[in-house]
Write a protein that holds these residues in place. Structure first.
Motif, PDB file in Angstrom:
ATOM      1  N   SER A  99      25.300  56.080  74.577  1.00  0.00           N
ATOM      2  CA  SER A  99      26.504  56.494  74.996  1.00  0.00           C
ATOM      3  C   SER A  99      27.387  57.292  74.318  1.00  0.00           C
ATOM      4  CB  SER A  99      27.444  55.199  75.305  1.00  0.00           C
ATOM      5  OG  SER A  99      27.103  54.306  76.431  1.00  0.00           O
ATOM      6  N   THR A 132      29.669  43.651  76.397  1.00  0.00           N
ATOM      7  CA  THR A 132      28.569  44.361  77.692  1.00  0.00           C
ATOM      8  C   THR A 132      29.141  44.717  78.822  1.00  0.00           C
ATOM      9  OG1 THR A 132      26.584  43.181  76.449  1.00  0.00           O
ATOM     10  CG2 THR A 132      26.313  44.108  78.580  1.00  0.00           C
ATOM     11  N   ALA A 145      32.543  53.211  75.666  1.00  0.00           N
ATOM     12  CA  ALA A 145      31.340  52.628  76.136  1.00  0.00           C
ATOM     13  C   ALA A 145      30.685  52.259  74.742  1.00  0.00           C
ATOM     14  CB  ALA A 145      30.481  53.077  77.166  1.00  0.00           C
ATOM     15  N   GLU A 196      21.676  51.143  72.376  1.00  0.00           N
ATOM     16  CA  GLU A 196      22.495  51.031  73.453  1.00  0.00           C
ATOM     17  C   GLU A 196      24.050  52.055  73.028  1.00  0.00           C
ATOM     18  OE1 GLU A 196      23.015  48.239  76.253  1.00  0.00           O
ATOM     19  OE2 GLU A 196      21.873  46.995  75.323  1.00  0.00           O
ATOM     20  N   ARG A 248      29.845  53.541  83.810  1.00  0.00           N
ATOM     21  CA  ARG A 248      30.330  54.004  85.026  1.00  0.00           C
ATOM     22  C   ARG A 248      31.281  55.048  85.440  1.00  0.00           C
ATOM     23  NH1 ARG A 248      28.397  48.798  85.935  1.00  0.00           N
ATOM     24  NH2 ARG A 248      30.382  47.792  85.724  1.00  0.00           N
ATOM     25  N   ASN A 265      29.651  48.793  80.248  1.00  0.00           N
ATOM     26  CA  ASN A 265      29.005  49.016  81.441  1.00  0.00           C
ATOM     27  C   ASN A 265      30.258  49.803  82.566  1.00  0.00           C
ATOM     28  OD1 ASN A 265      26.634  48.322  80.696  1.00  0.00           O
ATOM     29  ND2 ASN A 265      26.677  46.113  81.729  1.00  0.00           N
TER      30      ASN A 265
END
Length: 213
Positions: free
Chosen positions: A96, A43, A66, A92, A51, A47
């Motif tokens: 991405s 995770t 990601a 999730e 970014r 992240n």
């Protein structure tokens, strides 16, 4: 004329510095991904890649990694028997991967991850989801193969499917191991487009071949 040359030199220098900085941070995060073991690790590094992608805006690789990190998180949860968590993780990863796809269409590596996301969703309830998620995954892998037939990660995923599918449904551990060997042979000759492009998968093929009866 001298002023124009100076401006061009400055612009080129800025571009090279920016690219070098991007490559450095990406290399660091890829190494972090390779060293990740827990769901929390995956995770965190996912992240980090998001970014980077949000900052760069035009690079597909951060979003690709990601998504890959979240897929690996899903696989770790699957091994732990936490199947009820896979849908959320797959969602999730899909977020991405959609961003990566928007920046690089007709990309075999992205389609390979798409297949893996469908695989995670299928594992929540294989019996009821095979005809939906299983077929979508096979379609994504087929499209990837048309774009990059020599890609060892395509063969690796075929090997996994064949190895783990029961014989009464067309699977075979023997044929799966043959495909793992084919994947490993492909890894020996396949050339990634850059140092930042995907190289993962060789270790898994070696693991299965080393543990065969």
């Amino acid at each position: 004329m001298k002023k124009l040359v100076l401006i061009m030199f400055v612009l080129c220098s800025v571009s090279i510095f920016a690219q070098t900085a991007f490559e450095k941070v990406m290399t660091e995060k890829i190494e972090k991904l390779e060293q990740s073991k827990t769901a929390e690790d995956f995770t965190a590094v996912s992240n980090d890649f998001v970014r980077i992608g949000d900052k760069e805006k035009t690079e597909w690789l951060p979003y690709y990694y990601a998504a890959h990190a979240m897929i690996e998180k899903g696989r770790s949860l699957m091994r732990a028997g936490k199947l009820s968590e896979l849908d959320a993780v797959a969602a999730e990863a899909q977020t991405s991967l959609d961003k990566a796809y928007s920046l690089s269409k007709d990309n075999a590596e992205i389609l390979i991850l798409q297949k893996m996301i469908h695989g995670l969703k299928m594992m929540v309830d294989p019996q009821s989801r095979f005809m939906s998620e299983g077929m979508l995954g096979a379609d994504a892998l087929g499209k990837a193969e048309k774009l990059d037939s020599g890609n060892p990660r395509i063969t690796l995923l075929k090997a996994e499917d064949t190895y783990y599918t029961p014989e009464q449904f067309g699977g075979s551990k023997t044929k799966g191991l043959e495909l793992f060997q084919k994947s490993l042979d492909q890894f020996k000759v396949y050339q990634s487009k850059s140092a930042l492009h995907p190289t993962w998968g060789k270790g898994e093929a070696e693991y299965f071949l080393a543990s065969k009866p």
